[in-house]
Design a protein around this motif. Structure first.
Motif, PDB file in Angstrom:
ATOM      1  N   THR B  16       0.812  -1.220   0.000  1.00 49.47           N
ATOM      2  CA  THR B  16       0.000   0.000   0.000  1.00 49.47           C
ATOM      3  C   THR B  16       0.844   1.269   0.000  1.00 49.47           C
ATOM      4  N   ARG B  63       0.628   1.120 -12.140  1.00 53.16           N
ATOM      5  CA  ARG B  63       1.191   1.285 -10.798  1.00 53.16           C
ATOM      6  C   ARG B  63       2.656   1.754 -10.868  1.00 53.16           C
ATOM      7  N   HIS B  79       3.385   2.720  -6.810  1.00 54.35           N
ATOM      8  CA  HIS B  79       2.182   2.764  -5.964  1.00 54.35           C
ATOM      9  C   HIS B  79       1.412   1.465  -6.105  1.00 54.35           C
ATOM     10  N   ALA B  80       1.030   0.903  -4.960  1.00 48.23           N
ATOM     11  CA  ALA B  80       0.208  -0.310  -4.947  1.00 48.23           C
ATOM     12  C   ALA B  80       0.876  -1.450  -5.709  1.00 48.23           C
TER      13      ALA B  80
END
Lengths: 115, 115
Positions: B16, B63, B79-80
């Motif tokens: 996360t 991502r 991200h993620a």
């Protein structure tokens, strides 16, 4: 699409001896460059030697030389007087002079130097 | 000293988290690249920036978000991410079209682990 093939996943050589790593490639273009890169455990890719396709003379850099056979689409690397510091992963790579600036790598050959 | 500098050298991030990889070159090169390298595999091209504009995106998941603030800097925003995104991320630079024969100069990479 261009492809680069290295048929030897692993090679070993006695220190001070000579070893040859093989590479073949497939392309329909006539103007391109070929490279050998070395990647030691430190991870950084280091340029060993380069060859311009329109030059018939084989490139040489100190103990490293290539055998470039354009018609056969073959580009082998010869390492003379092998040293312990030569132990690394060796990648053959291709780039077209008029393409999309994409450097395409072969699958690599892991070279071990035997003391 | 390497002429292409990547930071950080190692990064561990959760799925996360948001993090960024940074790359800087002071060679006056006009093209910069991101590659992803899994263990015992060749590097795979992700993005190409030419004259600070994105010229190639090799169908990389969103991502991963590249950014080129100027001709010397290249970032990769994360991200993620998924555990399978764990790999060595290599940055490279080159003089660009017209000088591709000089090859790429690589940084020493960022070892990314996604937990």
């Amino acid at each position: 699409a261009q492809t680069v093939t290295q048929s030897q996943p692993e090679m070993s050589v006695q220190e001070a001896e000579t070893v040859t790593l093989s590479c073949t490639y497939d392309t329909s273009e006539s103007d391109y460059y070929l490279f050998w890169y070395k990647q030691p455990p430190s991870r950084q890719m280091i340029l060993v030697i380069r060859q311009e396709a329109y030059k018939q003379q084989n490139a040489t850099e100190n103990r490293f030389s290539v055998n470039f056979q354009k018609a056969a689409k073959s580009f082998s690397l010869k390492i003379s007087d092998s040293q312990l510091g030569d132990a690394a992963m060796y990648f053959c790579a291709y780039i077209s002079n008029f393409g999309n600036e994409k450097l395409t790598f072969g699958t690599g050959t892991r070279l071990t130097i035997i003391p | 000293d390497t002429e292409v500098t990547q930071t950080p050298k190692h990064l561990v991030m959760g799925m996360t988290n948001k993090k960024s990889l940074k790359c800087e070159q002071h060679m006056g090169h006009r093209a910069m690249y991101w590659y992803k390298q899994k263990a015992k595999k060749p590097p795979e091209l992700m993005f190409v920036y030419s004259y600070e504009k994105l010229s190639i995106n090799e169908s990389v998941p969103s991502r991963f978000s590249p950014e080129c603030p100027n001709s010397s800097l290249l970032n990769l925003h994360l991200h993620a991410l998924q555990p399978e995104d764990s790999a060595l991320y290599l940055c490279a630079s080159s003089p660009g079209q017209g000088n591709l024969g000089r090859g790429y100069t690589f940084g020493s990479g960022t070892r990314l682990t996604v937990v």
